[in-house]
Enzyme design. Sequence first.
Site, PDB file in Angstrom:
ATOM      1  N   GLY A   8       3.209   9.752 -25.515  1.00  0.00           N
ATOM      2  CA  GLY A   8       3.457   8.422 -24.983  1.00  0.00           C
ATOM      3  C   GLY A   8       2.421   8.026 -23.958  1.00  0.00           C
ATOM      4  N   ASN A   9       2.544   6.817 -23.464  1.00  0.00           N
ATOM      5  CA  ASN A   9       1.565   6.311 -22.510  1.00  0.00           C
ATOM      6  C   ASN A   9       1.630   7.020 -21.169  1.00  0.00           C
ATOM      7  OD1 ASN A   9       0.187   3.938 -23.857  1.00  0.00           O
ATOM      8  ND2 ASN A   9       2.321   3.416 -24.202  1.00  0.00           N
ATOM      9  N   VAL A  12       3.324  13.335 -22.450  1.00  0.00           N
ATOM     10  CA  VAL A  12       3.422  13.984 -23.752  1.00  0.00           C
ATOM     11  C   VAL A  12       4.642  14.892 -23.684  1.00  0.00           C
ATOM     12  CG1 VAL A  12       2.302  15.400 -25.504  1.00  0.00           C
ATOM     13  CG2 VAL A  12       0.918  13.980 -23.965  1.00  0.00           C
ATOM     14  N   GLY A 107       5.021   0.717 -33.326  1.00  0.00           N
ATOM     15  CA  GLY A 107       4.757   2.032 -32.756  1.00  0.00           C
ATOM     16  C   GLY A 107       5.491   3.127 -33.513  1.00  0.00           C
ATOM     17  N   ASP A 109       6.736   5.761 -32.372  1.00  0.00           N
ATOM     18  CA  ASP A 109       7.919   6.196 -31.633  1.00  0.00           C
ATOM     19  C   ASP A 109       9.128   5.324 -31.964  1.00  0.00           C
ATOM     20  OD1 ASP A 109       6.605   4.053 -30.392  1.00  0.00           O
ATOM     21  OD2 ASP A 109       7.279   4.627 -28.384  1.00  0.00           O
ATOM     22  N   LEU A 110       8.873   4.033 -32.202  1.00  0.00           N
ATOM     23  CA  LEU A 110       9.970   3.134 -32.553  1.00  0.00           C
ATOM     24  C   LEU A 110      10.487   3.419 -33.966  1.00  0.00           C
ATOM     25  CD1 LEU A 110       8.663  -0.241 -31.051  1.00  0.00           C
ATOM     26  CD2 LEU A 110       9.939   1.618 -29.952  1.00  0.00           C
ATOM     27  N   THR A 184      13.681  -3.176   2.703  1.00  0.00           N
ATOM     28  CA  THR A 184      12.716  -3.403   1.625  1.00  0.00           C
ATOM     29  C   THR A 184      13.020  -2.555   0.399  1.00  0.00           C
ATOM     30  OG1 THR A 184      11.025  -3.955   3.258  1.00  0.00           O
ATOM     31  CG2 THR A 184      10.259  -3.382   1.043  1.00  0.00           C
TER      32      THR A 184
END
Length: 255
Positions: A8-9, A12, A107, A109-110, A184
């Site tokens: 993946g981006n 791995v 993709g 993965d999809l 914050t």
Amino acid sequence: MTITLDIGNSDVVFGLYDTDSWQHIWRTPSLPMQPAAFYQRKLRLWLLEANLTLSQITQATISSVVPSLTATISEAVGDLFGIEPVVVGASLYAQLPVTVLRPQEIGTDLVANAVAAHTRFQQACVIVDFGTALTFTTVGGDGQILGVAIAPGLKTAIRSLFANTAQLPEVPIELPTSALGQNTVHAIQAGVVMGYEGLVRSMITRIRTELGGTCLAVATGGLSKAIPSLHNEFVDVVPSLTLDGIRLIGDYARR
């Protein structure tokens, strides 16, 4: 044993499958500049720690959405184990129990998510994958992939705020107790994490409405358990679903 890799981006993911279950799952950052030897060293160390030998790995299947890493990791796996890995791609899709929409664009993965979910449920379902991107892959009861929706992932959204603003910090992904942020950190968590909770619920509702009937929802991905309040939307939360699909695609390819 079968080794299954999801490139993946961000990371791995390496999974070792044997006797109908995942024996080990390891994760390392995706580093396209590193050579094959870098990943081989990691694999050797993991196998040593697991008291496993190289000869026990007899099959390998790879899915990649990072083209610059595909050849490197294929080389690492092939040379280390002496086997030719199956690399998931459009040329294999005709052998699968799902019909793939736009094979050259979607993709891998999809596709793996769709194969795993269809095999498991055998009815219309939407797979929500909480990764670098937040993806919604809808597959019909007949196995046809009906469509995909993509949004930035939780970490991607928070890092974008951190990278593009001068005074906002990078914060942990946790659901705050109130939408009224009193500092914050809580303000960002309220906006992003609670916002994504609403995004996911809304998308699932819209998909079900468009299908005009029942559609199961299943969650996967590294952050699939990050928003516990969403779990009642899903018939199951399966962090290993993508690995399951990649492994199944490898099985179909080797038949």
